[in-house]
Write a protein that holds these residues in place. Structure first.
Motif, PDB file in Angstrom:
ATOM      1  N   PRO A  25      -0.652   4.307   7.474  1.00 12.51           N
ATOM      2  CA  PRO A  25      -0.626   2.861   7.265  1.00 12.51           C
ATOM      3  C   PRO A  25       0.145   2.152   8.371  1.00 12.51           C
ATOM      4  CG  PRO A  25       1.021   3.901   5.900  1.00 12.51           C
ATOM      5  CD  PRO A  25       0.293   5.005   6.594  1.00 12.51           C
ATOM      6  N   ARG A  42       0.820  -1.205   0.000  1.00 17.06           N
ATOM      7  CA  ARG A  42       0.000   0.000   0.000  1.00 17.06           C
ATOM      8  C   ARG A  42       0.857   1.259   0.000  1.00 17.06           C
ATOM      9  NH1 ARG A  42      -3.447   2.232   5.161  1.00 17.06           N
ATOM     10  NH2 ARG A  42      -3.649   4.359   4.379  1.00 17.06           N
ATOM     11  N   TYR A  67       2.954   8.184   3.100  1.00 16.12           N
ATOM     12  CA  TYR A  67       1.533   8.051   2.760  1.00 16.12           C
ATOM     13  C   TYR A  67       0.977   9.438   2.464  1.00 16.12           C
ATOM     14  CZ  TYR A  67       0.754   9.392   7.680  1.00 16.12           C
ATOM     15  OH  TYR A  67       0.754  10.041   8.895  1.00 16.12           O
ATOM     16  N   ARG A  68      -0.203   9.473   1.897  1.00 18.30           N
ATOM     17  CA  ARG A  68      -0.849  10.745   1.604  1.00 18.30           C
ATOM     18  C   ARG A  68      -1.434  11.329   2.883  1.00 18.30           C
ATOM     19  NH1 ARG A  68       1.588  12.869  -2.548  1.00 18.30           N
ATOM     20  NH2 ARG A  68       1.243  11.808  -4.518  1.00 18.30           N
ATOM     21  N   TRP A  70      -3.923  13.043   3.771  1.00 18.60           N
ATOM     22  CA  TRP A  70      -5.350  12.994   4.059  1.00 18.60           C
ATOM     23  C   TRP A  70      -5.836  11.559   4.354  1.00 18.60           C
ATOM     24  CZ3 TRP A  70      -3.244  14.485  -0.620  1.00 18.60           C
ATOM     25  CH2 TRP A  70      -3.310  13.552  -1.643  1.00 18.60           C
ATOM     26  N   GLU A  71      -4.951  10.596   4.229  1.00 16.38           N
ATOM     27  CA  GLU A  71      -5.319   9.213   4.488  1.00 16.38           C
ATOM     28  C   GLU A  71      -4.866   8.797   5.884  1.00 16.38           C
ATOM     29  OE1 GLU A  71      -3.375   7.062   1.399  1.00 16.38           O
ATOM     30  OE2 GLU A  71      -4.885   7.559  -0.117  1.00 16.38           O
ATOM     31  N   PRO A  72      -5.492   7.755   6.443  1.00 16.68           N
ATOM     32  CA  PRO A  72      -5.011   7.246   7.733  1.00 16.68           C
ATOM     33  C   PRO A  72      -3.589   6.716   7.585  1.00 16.68           C
ATOM     34  CG  PRO A  72      -7.185   6.355   7.195  1.00 16.68           C
ATOM     35  CD  PRO A  72      -6.681   7.037   5.961  1.00 16.68           C
TER      36      PRO A  72
END
Length: 595
Positions: A187, A96, A180-181, A183-185
């Motif tokens: 990882p 991911r 990670y981006r 705005w995302e949780p």
């Protein structure tokens, strides 16, 4: 900081890559993909531009380093007064998120380690918001976020992250950076030991497919691993190199961004992959190619972004001083807007090669090829910038005309083999017309050599490719004369220059450059095929000797200073190594025909 281009090793996850110096510092990393803005850019500035150094406290250069077998797992080893320690660096094939995994392994005694992580997004321009909480840290800036996890204690100092810890023989301390981006949780970070196992298994399984066991097998294996590492696993695109703006002349301005997909470079890479058994990579690149070039053949570009995007505007980053003061630092590449006639021929040659290796041509794919050829038929007489991306006036480059001939020739052969409906007589006549034109205007009978462009007094190492693409046989006197002329005029201190960069026939740029590594391989090919086998082997072995201790080659080499130059690792250079090693493992053309 490492001080030479050859001081760097490569790790990567098939979507991006990092450069790790001999001092244990990651000085270059773009996330989440090759052409993204760098979060570690001290390669092109100073430490303020971002880096992650992990090494014994107070230590300088490592004692030794190596890749673990035929993988992209880098092991850096230090001997200190208190003991010995190894740092294992890798980027596991991506799930991911993108992970950089660093494992500190105690070898002997007890060694005090120091980690200094300075994240600076957008090529060192943006300071992130950093938070530390219970053994992990997060850094956020705009769209980008990074999670750092480790059992070692973490300390924050402004926007920098430090860790000091002891490691004794038999102990292993992991540190993992995960992108990670924002705005995302966040990882779940990769488990370092599992990631190591997965990465070793991936590369070991991939190299097991190799069909080559010749004299230079270790160098060929390492080069193919580099080419695979420069191939994007999602799109199938192949970047020319992992970096931007590493100079072709230290202190000079010949600094370009190579993190894009040149159709020509990728075509050569495809040849090397197919020749050594890697068909799946070839299929993925062919699919990428057909997507990228779809549309009006007149709009074909020489390069595209990884996802096939066409706009690659060039700009300068004035806050970075450049590698050893070599400025400007550029991102993007204005050469994407150049007209280079040979690219049409390269594309048609590549698709022809795919057919000869059993990849069926779809109706849509054939339609694209016919459209490309018909455009070539209308434009082959026009001048262009040539394969070396001259920023001076457009000219009638001989190599460009020959590659136009190649495009027509391959389509003629496809029709002759498969019997598809096509204007075969017209295409055959066009092929002969181009051939006659090149021989009439691109050959200097007094000097007994082909020239760089029509009416030129200069030479071009790309002329060594004329017999490779079948324009004339290797034993044709005009080819032999050209090889001899290049040996006299372009070989300096044992290495081949692309062309003379100065004078009225120069490339329109200031300064000089080093010897182009791929050209040395082409020269070895030519010497081999015209019957000068001993010289060919000597040139080849001298050239592979330019690789650093990890087997990596950059774009150019300066024989006066003994230094690598240009972006690294350079796909074109490693392709040349693979192709020439395979050629020199067989019989020269003369012996094959006499047998």
């Amino acid at each position: 900081m490492a001080s030479r281009i050859e001081d760097y090793g490569l790790i990567g996850d098939l979507q991006t890559a990092a450069l790790v110096g001999v001092d244990g510092s990651i000085d270059w990393l773009c996330l989440p993909r090759f052409d993204s803005p760098a979060c570690f850019a001290s390669l092109l500035g100073d430490h303020d531009a971002g880096h992650w150094r992990l090494a014994p406290d107070g230590a300088g250069r490592c004692s030794s380093r190596q890749y673990r077998d035929d993988t992209l797992v880098l092991e850096t080893f230090w001997e200190t007064d208190d003991g010995a320690v190894r740092v294992i660096d890798l980027m596991p094939p991506r799930g991911r998120a993108a992970d950089v995994v660093r494992i500190v392994e105690g070898v002997r005694g007890t060694v005090r380690m120091r980690s200094h992580l300075r994240l600076r997004f957008d090529y060192g321009h943006v300071l992130p918001w950093l938070e530390v909480d219970r053994g992990c840290a997060t850094a956020v800036a705009g769209p980008d976020a990074v999670l750092v996890t480790t059992p070692a204690a973490l300390e924050r100092d402004g926007a920098d992250l430090y860790s000091h810890f002891d490691v004794s023989a038999g102990q292993r301390v992991p540190m993992v950076l995960t992108h990670y981006r924002a705005w995302e949780p966040a990882p779940i970070a990769a488990d370092a030991e599992d990631a190591l196992i997965d990465t070793v298994e991936f590369w070991s399984g991939w190299i097991d497919q190799l069909r080559y066991d010749g004299r230079w097998a270790p160098a060929v294996r390492r080069s193919l691993i580099v080419l695979k590492a420069l191939t994007d696993a999602v799109t199938g695109g192949i970047v020319a190199a992992a970096t931007t703006s590493l100079p072709e002349q230290i202190g000079g301005s010949r600094n370009w961004d190579y993190r894009f997909c040149w159709l020509r470079d990728a075509s050569f890479t495809l040849q090397a992959m197919l020749g050594t058994g890697y068909v799946e990579e070839a299929k993925a690149w062919r699919a990428w190619l057909l997507r990228a070039v779809a549309g009006d053949p007149a709009d074909l570009q020489i390069m595209y972004a990884l996802d096939g995007s066409r706009r690659i505007p060039e700009s300068e980053l004035d806050w970075l001083g450049g590698f050893e003061g070599s400025s400007p630092v550029r991102i993007g590449n204005a050469a994407s807007e150049q007209r280079q006639l040979d690219v049409w021929g390269e594309v048609l040659e590549t698709l022809h090669m795919a057919r000869t290796h059993g990849m069926a041509t779809t109706e849509e794919g054939w339609t694209v090829q016919v459209a490309l050829l018909e455009h070539l038929a209308q434009t082959w007489r026009e001048p262009d910038n040539g394969l070396w991306e001259m920023r001076g006036p457009q000219r009638h480059f001989v190599h460009s005309k020959v590659l136009a001939w190649v495009g027509v020739d391959r389509m003629v052969k496809a029709v002759e083999r498969d019997g598809v409906d096509a204007p075969l007589d017209r295409w055959r006549a066009l092929r002969q017309e181009i051939h006659d034109d090149v021989c009439a205007h691109g050959f200097d009978a007094e000097r007994d050599t082909f020239t760089q462009f029509y009416g030129s007094q200069g030479l071009d190492a790309a002329l060594l490719l004329l017999p490779q693409v079948g324009f004339l046989p290797w034993d044709d006197p005009r080819i032999v004369g050209t090889v001899d002329a290049i040996g006299r005029e372009l070989v300096r201190d044992g290495f081949v220059m692309r062309y003379r960069a100065d004078g009225d026939e120069g490339d329109g740029l200031t300064g000089q450059e080093g010897a182009f590594v791929a050209c040395n391989f082409w020269y070895a090919d030519a010497l081999w095929e015209i019957g000068r086998a001993d010289e060919a082997t000597e040139v080849f072995e001298r050239t592979i000797g330019l690789a650093n201790d990890l087997g990596l080659l950059s774009e150019e080499y300066d024989p006066r200073t003994g230094r690598q130059l240009g972006n690294v690792p350079q796909a074109f250079s490693h392709v040349g190594l693979v192709t020439t090693a395979r050629r020199l493992a067989g019989e020269p053309k003369a012996k094959r025909e006499s047998a």
